[in-house]
Design a protein around this motif. Sequence first.
Motif, PDB file in Angstrom:
ATOM      1  N   TRP A  15       0.820  -1.210   0.000  1.00  0.00           N
ATOM      2  CA  TRP A  15       0.000   0.000   0.000  1.00  0.00           C
ATOM      3  C   TRP A  15       0.852   1.257   0.000  1.00  0.00           C
ATOM      4  N   GLN A  16       1.992   1.230   0.671  1.00  0.00           N
ATOM      5  CA  GLN A  16       2.890   2.377   0.609  1.00  0.00           C
ATOM      6  C   GLN A  16       3.406   2.557  -0.817  1.00  0.00           C
ATOM      7  N   GLN A  17       3.733   1.459  -1.456  1.00  0.00           N
ATOM      8  CA  GLN A  17       4.207   1.531  -2.836  1.00  0.00           C
ATOM      9  C   GLN A  17       3.127   2.078  -3.759  1.00  0.00           C
ATOM     10  N   ASP A  20       2.661   5.870  -3.179  1.00  0.00           N
ATOM     11  CA  ASP A  20       3.754   6.619  -3.803  1.00  0.00           C
ATOM     12  C   ASP A  20       3.571   6.684  -5.317  1.00  0.00           C
ATOM     13  N   LEU A  49      -0.947   6.116   6.324  1.00  0.00           N
ATOM     14  CA  LEU A  49       0.194   6.146   5.420  1.00  0.00           C
ATOM     15  C   LEU A  49       0.377   7.565   4.897  1.00  0.00           C
ATOM     16  N   THR A  51       2.813  10.223   2.095  1.00  0.00           N
ATOM     17  CA  THR A  51       3.751  10.299   0.978  1.00  0.00           C
ATOM     18  C   THR A  51       4.007  11.747   0.615  1.00  0.00           C
TER      19      THR A  51
END
Length: 463
Positions: A15-17, A20, A49, A51
């Motif tokens: 999910w972070q990927q 981003d 999260l 970004t």
Amino acid sequence: MPTKLAADLLNSPHWQQRLDTLATKHSVPGAQVGVVALGDDGSVDVRVLTTGLTSLKTKVEVDADTLFQIGSITKIWTTTLVMQLVDEGLLTLDTPVVEVLPEFAIADADNTKNVTVRQLLTHTAGIDGDVFTDTGDGDDCIEKYVTGLASAISVTPAGGHLSYSNTGFVVAGRIVEVLRGQTWDEALTERIYRPLGLTQVVTRPEDAILFRVAVGHLANPDQESAEKVLPTTRWALPRSVGPACTITASMGDLLAFAAAHLRGGLGLTGERILSEESVAAMRVPQFDLAGLSTVDQGWGLGWILSDWNGVSCVHHSGGVIGQIAQLHTFPELGVAISVLTNSHRGAALAHDIETEIARALGLTYPEPEAEPGETDLSALVGAYETTTDRIELSRTKDGGYQVQMVARVEITGEPPMPPLPVTPLSRSRFLVELAGTPFEAAGVTVNGDEHLYMTRLFKKADA
């Protein structure tokens, strides 16, 4: 519903990927994505999260404590303040506004006396929806704003067709001020922030500067530039429209507010801000959107009501000067998802990542649907206007359709948009992509006049 899955969802590096990647794809300098999940055992899990950057100019990174403007999600906070008054018996939803605000007046005398509290909260009061008069930064700014509505037009009679109205919510905020004997900002602090233990939420720029705060970004007029968006040179809308759209908050505090609504008005602190009856009343359909939308089913008190593959979704979005916010709550599941961004294209990021999160939870994000049969939009061709915007639907050389959207009054500083292609959905409905996000529009006749409904009613202009 797999509540544990909802709670653990954002732990995955995937999910972070994705966040981003989507932020880059949609030209969003910075964003927060959050999920709150209530366990059957009373547990609460909040995951956030982040970004990117708060501003392309300052290069300060977004973290979990960064504050974003939540725009019109503010309306749910104002509705909550009004429903507290209902809980206390200080008014009813059907109380005429003039009973609380004798000085309230709009141009139409009949509408003035007929507007009710319920109509303010359901966008059916008929008041011109986009009056953004700046009445200064004093504590009397909302009072002055309401006094200045004497020349405001009526889009429909009071209690008529829904037409989104920021103005109506400022009037609702003034009702809170009069019955509480304090400013709207003070009522928020005393009646919502403190009981819920919120420490990262403000309504005024001079308070926001004490925190790490996101700056909005608008489209770069230079199409050849590598930078698709630029930081806005104006951070906030006037204080006078506060009850409609000026709350600035961290994701954590926004999700704590959402959790209180998921818990029937009971905050995570154990303090109650609203009765279970009033929380439920806010979710009761007040205006049916059948024939106007295949994404949203209707409006409640403040909230927009949708169906996500058999699961009720109660939600609202916000858009101010280069900042876009989304909040979706699922009361049956005890889950809320939110996305806060600092770009005019933030809705596209929110749409994409919420669609994927929903899929992981076994939910389906509703998409606009075409109706079977004829999709000739010829009968809708023409120009439509509100006091602040104009939409021109026209034929293209290849036989298709396009819309040109023109600001008649500059509010956000967004540069002019090129003509946008249209996808017909029926003879009276079509789809247009605004800043990367699909948006439904529908032709409708109201009081004998032709209108285009795009949340607001745009009246067909004289040829």
